[in-house]
Design a protein around this motif. Structure first.
Motif, short mmCIF file in Angstrom:
data_model
loop_
_atom_site.label_atom_id
_atom_site.label_comp_id
_atom_site.label_asym_id
_atom_site.label_seq_id
_atom_site.Cartn_x
_atom_site.Cartn_y
_atom_site.Cartn_z
N PHE A 1 0.85 -1.19 0.00
CA PHE A 1 0.00 0.00 0.00
C PHE A 1 0.89 1.25 0.00
O PHE A 1 0.62 2.22 -0.72
CB PHE A 1 -0.92 0.00 1.23
N ILE B 1 -2.95 -6.79 -3.53
CA ILE B 1 -4.24 -6.17 -3.19
C ILE B 1 -4.01 -4.81 -2.54
O ILE B 1 -4.72 -3.83 -2.83
CB ILE B 1 -5.05 -7.09 -2.26
N ILE C 1 -5.54 -1.33 -3.87
CA ILE C 1 -6.41 -0.52 -3.01
C ILE C 1 -5.85 0.88 -2.83
O ILE C 1 -6.60 1.88 -2.82
CB ILE C 1 -6.61 -1.20 -1.64
#
Length: 417
Positions: free
Chosen positions: A14, A138, A142
């Motif tokens: 992230f 993921i 995101i």
């Protein structure tokens, strides 16, 4: 334990995904278009330095979770400070890039540290690690959905602040992770071993040499995509360019699931060739789309990233894994990362920046439609030449009984998407 490790991986990527795709458009808005390539040079520099930091310090003297926490906290400070020096009175592109470099010098070693920590606390690498590692992809997706798809902040400093906040959270969270002693405590170490040169001595053969050379060369046009595709998408008038770029990571997940079947049917040479051809096709589509900003061509080129990455890089990791004996697998994978994401990407970002700036008209923020077409034609031709070289000279196979398993090696560090 798997939930805690998965959250670690989610936050790990992230942090990277939040700013990496948007920084080029941010720099274009604040008048730093000519320095975009420097912002993308910091990652390969950090990739070159990272193995030496890990091998000589982190892996030998300190608990993994503590090093992970300290590096992320320090990296967060660099990232939050970067936009503060990029805008307003006294703005400095040089200081901005140096702060990004400071962040990446802190961040890049954490990729290996996160993997090392996860491996230490799971019982089956083959079964458990892929399920943990997928949360990294993921997390990347995101992050882009948040800063681009929801906040529409591609051209603002919000992605940089988001990355900094996420890095600080991960830094604090890292200290709560289970204790992980340094994996190489008490072992003798050498620069040759860390760089993977000892493994290279054992692996050296004509097919392997060709594979390494072509892997290095193909990373030169790869750097063009990471640095300038988001800028191109934005210049084409497509809203939320970073969000559109995330379609490439989404396709990466899908093609990863299909890889075991495809690898068994095609074999290593054709997997690598299909990956190279996808790069040629992607850049050709960008060039053809440029004059009229043809949406479907641009999106198709982005979605091809799953083929470009999985078929070439993951297949390459499998090839190296199968050609290596257990004692040198880690070194061999480290050498591959050094050659590709280190030296290859470093040269690629510098060359792409020089080419982009040569096309850039005086006083302009971005290229014209015709200039974009000429710009994308160059990596298309270069990638096609590398593909042809590989097709004509590489003659090697791997069998299920050779080296490791036929699945992507769990020990391989997948760095950039």
């Amino acid at each position: 334990m798997s939930v805690r490790l998965s959250l670690m991986m989610f936050l790990e990527f992230f942090v990277w995904g939040a700013w990496y795709v948007t920084v080029g458009n941010y720099m274009t808005r604040i008048g730093m278009a000519e320095q975009i390539f420097w912002a993308y040079t910091v990652s390969p520099i950090a990739a070159i330095v990272s193995p030496f930091f890990l091998g000589m310090i982190a892996d030998r003297f300190f608990a993994t979770e503590r090093v992970l926490g300290c590096l992320h906290l320090l990296g967060a400070a660099f990232m939050v400070a970067a936009p503060l020096v990029a805008e307003g009175e006294g703005a400095s592109s040089t200081l901005f890039v140096l702060l990004l470099l400071g962040h990446m010098l802190c961040y890049m070693p954490t990729l290996g540290l996160a993997n090392s920590l996860a491996f230490h606390h799971i019982t089956s690498q083959e079964k458990q690690f892929p399920l943990i590692r997928v949360f990294g992809t993921i997390g990347w997706i995101i992050a882009i959905v948040v800063v681009s798809g929801l906040l529409h902040a591609d051209e603002t400093a919000i992605p940089l602040y988001t990355a900094g906040i996420a890095a600080a959270l991960l830094g604090v969270y890292s200290f709560t992770l289970p204790h992980t002693p340094p994996p190489a405590a008490g072992e003798k170490v050498s620069l040759r071993k860390i760089a993977g040169l000892d493994a290279l001595d054992q692996l050296r053969s004509r097919p392997f040499n060709i594979f390494v050379i072509c892997s290095f060369l193909i990373c030169i046009p790869l750097a063009v995509y990471y640095a300038y595709a988001p800028v191109f998408v934005n210049a084409a008038g497509i809203a939320d360019p970073a969000f559109k770029m995330s379609f490439g990571q989404m396709s990466e997940v899908l093609f990863m699931l299909a890889m075991p079947l495809l690898f068994a049917r095609l074999g290593v040479k054709w997997m690598l060739l299909v990956g190279m051809f996808a790069w040629v096709l992607r850049y050709a589509l960008f060039a053809l789309a440029a004059p009229s900003s043809v949406f479907w061509m641009i999106i198709t080129g982005i979605v091809l990233h799953g083929v470009c990455y999985d078929f070439f890089f993951v297949s390459g990791q499998i090839y190296v894994d199968k050609k290596s004996v257990p004692e040198i697998r880690g070194q061999a994978q480290g050498f591959l990362v050094l050659v590709t994401y280190g030296v290859g990407m470093l040269i690629g970002t510098q060359v792409s920046g020089l080419v982009f700036n040569r096309f850039l008209s005086s006083g302009a923020d971005t290229l014209s439609a015709q200039q974009w077409q000429n710009f994308w034609g160059l990596p298309a031709v270069f990638a096609a030449a590398v593909m042809l070289l590989f097709a004509l000279t590489f003659k090697d196979t791997v069998s299920p009984s050779e080296g490791g398993s036929a699945a992507a090696p769990a020990s391989a560090t997948r760095e950039t998407h």
